[in-house]
Design a protein around this motif. Structure first.
Motif, PDB file in Angstrom:
ATOM      1  N   TYR A 110     -26.196   1.308 -18.562  1.00  0.00           N
ATOM      2  CA  TYR A 110     -27.355   1.755 -17.485  1.00  0.00           C
ATOM      3  C   TYR A 110     -27.402   3.149 -17.104  1.00  0.00           C
ATOM      4  O   TYR A 110     -26.147   3.504 -16.763  1.00  0.00           O
ATOM      5  CB  TYR A 110     -27.672   0.719 -16.273  1.00  0.00           C
ATOM      6  CG  TYR A 110     -27.831  -0.720 -17.084  1.00  0.00           C
ATOM      7  CD1 TYR A 110     -29.021  -1.197 -17.407  1.00  0.00           C
ATOM      8  CD2 TYR A 110     -26.616  -1.729 -17.083  1.00  0.00           C
ATOM      9  CE1 TYR A 110     -29.179  -2.574 -17.892  1.00  0.00           C
ATOM     10  CE2 TYR A 110     -26.958  -3.006 -17.840  1.00  0.00           C
ATOM     11  CZ  TYR A 110     -28.252  -3.345 -18.239  1.00  0.00           C
ATOM     12  OH  TYR A 110     -28.187  -4.582 -18.570  1.00  0.00           O
ATOM     13  N   GLN A 128     -32.385   2.189 -19.035  1.00  0.00           N
ATOM     14  CA  GLN A 128     -31.717   1.899 -20.162  1.00  0.00           C
ATOM     15  C   GLN A 128     -32.395   2.539 -21.501  1.00  0.00           C
ATOM     16  O   GLN A 128     -33.494   1.958 -21.482  1.00  0.00           O
ATOM     17  CB  GLN A 128     -31.040   0.544 -20.289  1.00  0.00           C
ATOM     18  CG  GLN A 128     -30.229  -0.026 -21.488  1.00  0.00           C
ATOM     19  CD  GLN A 128     -29.688  -1.284 -21.405  1.00  0.00           C
ATOM     20  OE1 GLN A 128     -30.693  -2.150 -21.203  1.00  0.00           O
ATOM     21  NE2 GLN A 128     -28.533  -1.749 -21.804  1.00  0.00           N
ATOM     22  N   VAL A 137     -35.524  -0.530 -15.968  1.00  0.00           N
ATOM     23  CA  VAL A 137     -34.850  -1.980 -15.842  1.00  0.00           C
ATOM     24  C   VAL A 137     -35.191  -2.264 -14.056  1.00  0.00           C
ATOM     25  O   VAL A 137     -35.515  -3.384 -13.966  1.00  0.00           O
ATOM     26  CB  VAL A 137     -33.472  -1.764 -16.029  1.00  0.00           C
ATOM     27  CG1 VAL A 137     -32.921  -3.244 -15.550  1.00  0.00           C
ATOM     28  CG2 VAL A 137     -33.023  -1.526 -17.321  1.00  0.00           C
ATOM     29  N   GLU A 138     -35.116  -1.388 -13.283  1.00  0.00           N
ATOM     30  CA  GLU A 138     -35.355  -1.557 -12.163  1.00  0.00           C
ATOM     31  C   GLU A 138     -36.208  -0.321 -11.410  1.00  0.00           C
ATOM     32  O   GLU A 138     -35.964   1.044 -11.647  1.00  0.00           O
ATOM     33  CB  GLU A 138     -34.158  -1.505 -11.022  1.00  0.00           C
ATOM     34  CG  GLU A 138     -33.132  -2.446 -11.343  1.00  0.00           C
ATOM     35  CD  GLU A 138     -33.754  -3.982 -10.579  1.00  0.00           C
ATOM     36  OE1 GLU A 138     -34.605  -3.676  -9.479  1.00  0.00           O
ATOM     37  OE2 GLU A 138     -33.351  -5.085 -10.829  1.00  0.00           O
ATOM     38  N   LEU A 152     -25.704  -3.479  -8.245  1.00  0.00           N
ATOM     39  CA  LEU A 152     -25.331  -3.171  -9.677  1.00  0.00           C
ATOM     40  C   LEU A 152     -24.054  -3.855 -10.140  1.00  0.00           C
ATOM     41  O   LEU A 152     -23.746  -3.684 -11.313  1.00  0.00           O
ATOM     42  CB  LEU A 152     -25.251  -1.462  -9.794  1.00  0.00           C
ATOM     43  CG  LEU A 152     -26.353  -0.880  -9.638  1.00  0.00           C
ATOM     44  CD1 LEU A 152     -26.076   0.819  -9.462  1.00  0.00           C
ATOM     45  CD2 LEU A 152     -27.456  -0.785 -10.457  1.00  0.00           C
ATOM     46  N   ASN A 154     -23.491  -6.759 -10.313  1.00  0.00           N
ATOM     47  CA  ASN A 154     -24.228  -7.879 -11.104  1.00  0.00           C
ATOM     48  C   ASN A 154     -24.511  -7.491 -12.645  1.00  0.00           C
ATOM     49  O   ASN A 154     -24.839  -8.425 -13.241  1.00  0.00           O
ATOM     50  CB  ASN A 154     -25.413  -8.490 -10.592  1.00  0.00           C
ATOM     51  CG  ASN A 154     -24.948  -9.193  -9.178  1.00  0.00           C
ATOM     52  OD1 ASN A 154     -23.953  -9.669  -8.948  1.00  0.00           O
ATOM     53  ND2 ASN A 154     -25.762  -8.803  -7.978  1.00  0.00           N
ATOM     54  N   PHE A 155     -24.722  -6.110 -12.821  1.00  0.00           N
ATOM     55  CA  PHE A 155     -24.916  -5.878 -14.114  1.00  0.00           C
ATOM     56  C   PHE A 155     -23.934  -5.824 -15.068  1.00  0.00           C
ATOM     57  O   PHE A 155     -22.595  -5.177 -14.593  1.00  0.00           O
ATOM     58  CB  PHE A 155     -25.752  -4.566 -14.162  1.00  0.00           C
ATOM     59  CG  PHE A 155     -27.096  -4.456 -13.777  1.00  0.00           C
ATOM     60  CD1 PHE A 155     -28.170  -4.809 -14.554  1.00  0.00           C
ATOM     61  CD2 PHE A 155     -27.305  -4.576 -12.424  1.00  0.00           C
ATOM     62  CE1 PHE A 155     -29.532  -4.863 -14.197  1.00  0.00           C
ATOM     63  CE2 PHE A 155     -28.671  -4.507 -11.733  1.00  0.00           C
ATOM     64  CZ  PHE A 155     -29.606  -4.750 -12.583  1.00  0.00           C
ATOM     65  N   SER A 156     -23.710  -6.248 -16.184  1.00  0.00           N
ATOM     66  CA  SER A 156     -22.681  -6.591 -17.195  1.00  0.00           C
ATOM     67  C   SER A 156     -22.063  -5.458 -17.825  1.00  0.00           C
ATOM     68  O   SER A 156     -20.790  -5.151 -18.133  1.00  0.00           O
ATOM     69  CB  SER A 156     -22.970  -7.448 -18.277  1.00  0.00           C
ATOM     70  OG  SER A 156     -24.027  -6.918 -19.218  1.00  0.00           O
TER      71      SER A 156
END
Length: 232
Positions: A110, A128, A137-138, A152, A154-156
């Protein structure tokens, strides 16, 4: 199609001319100087060097914010005036989206472009590239950097940070995100006006009279005036 792209939304001032699938010319500076004095000479010089006249233009693309209240207003005012005078389409693009587009095309993760908004706050969003297209994305937002970094986590995937104000916030981002945080190179922090032109190339024009910048928050003086009047 000949596009003039204008970005004065932050310290970096940029103008570009694009014709079909070619960047004819591009001008960028990153100086703490008055954009209102410098932007028109920059446009005139670029047009002359590229052997173009205003009648050749078919679209104006402008960075509509967020960023510096005064800077955003200057660029948008000039873009609206040119579009109205020449009777050509006007397109506004997020100032954050420009940074993301110019940096993360080949990054597997991202992209979080940011501008400092003082007191620990940043203007930022999350993007992204998917199948070669930049996806939001946000949405653009004003947020505390610490709250943003916690979100952030929490993003993989890894997060690529970019922007000239990154030095102000880099340490805190690293503390919270560790190796998940990646930082763009020095040469990538200036938003490219050619990227701005590319982003707006095929977008439909907006009504010149109702087009407004995206400040996200009111200018401090305006906010204080409204507060004094009991309107906020």
């Amino acid at each position: 199609m000949t596009i003039l792209a204008i970005d004065t939304s932050n310290y970096a001032l940029g103008v570009a001319l694009l014709e079909d699938n070619q960047v004819l010319g591009e001008y960028i500076t990153n100086l703490k100087k008055n954009h209102s004095v410098r932007i028109m000479p920059a446009i005139q010089t670029l047009m002359k060097d590229c052997e173009k006249v205003p009648a050749d233009l078919t679209k104006i693309v402008v960075a509509k914010g967020p960023g510096s209240y005064t800077g955003v207003r200057i660029g948008v005012t000039i873009a609206k005036t040119l579009a109205w005078t020449l009777n050509i389409p006007l397109v506004g693009i997020s100032s954050l989206e420009i940074l993301a587009s110019g940096t993360g095309r080949y990054f597997d993760g991202y992209i979080s472009p940011l501008f400092d908004a003082r007191r620990g706050q940043v203007y930022t969003g999350l993007f992204q590239f998917r199948d070669g297209e930049l996806v939001t994305v946000e949405q653009d937002q004003l947020v505390m950097l610490t709250d943003w970094a916690e979100k952030l986590k929490n993003f993989s995937k890894r997060i690529l940070f970019v922007g000239n104000d990154l030095l102000i916030h880099r340490t805190k981002a690293e503390e919270i995100l560790g190796q998940q945080a990646v930082f763009a190179a020095l040469t990538e922090h200036n938003p490219r006006p050619s990227e701005l032109g590319q982003l707006g190339m095929y977008k439909q024009g907006e009504d010149v009279h109702t087009f407004v910048p995206n400040y996200i928050r009111l200018a401090e003086a305006e906010a204080k005036w409204l507060e004094a009047k009991g309107k906020i």
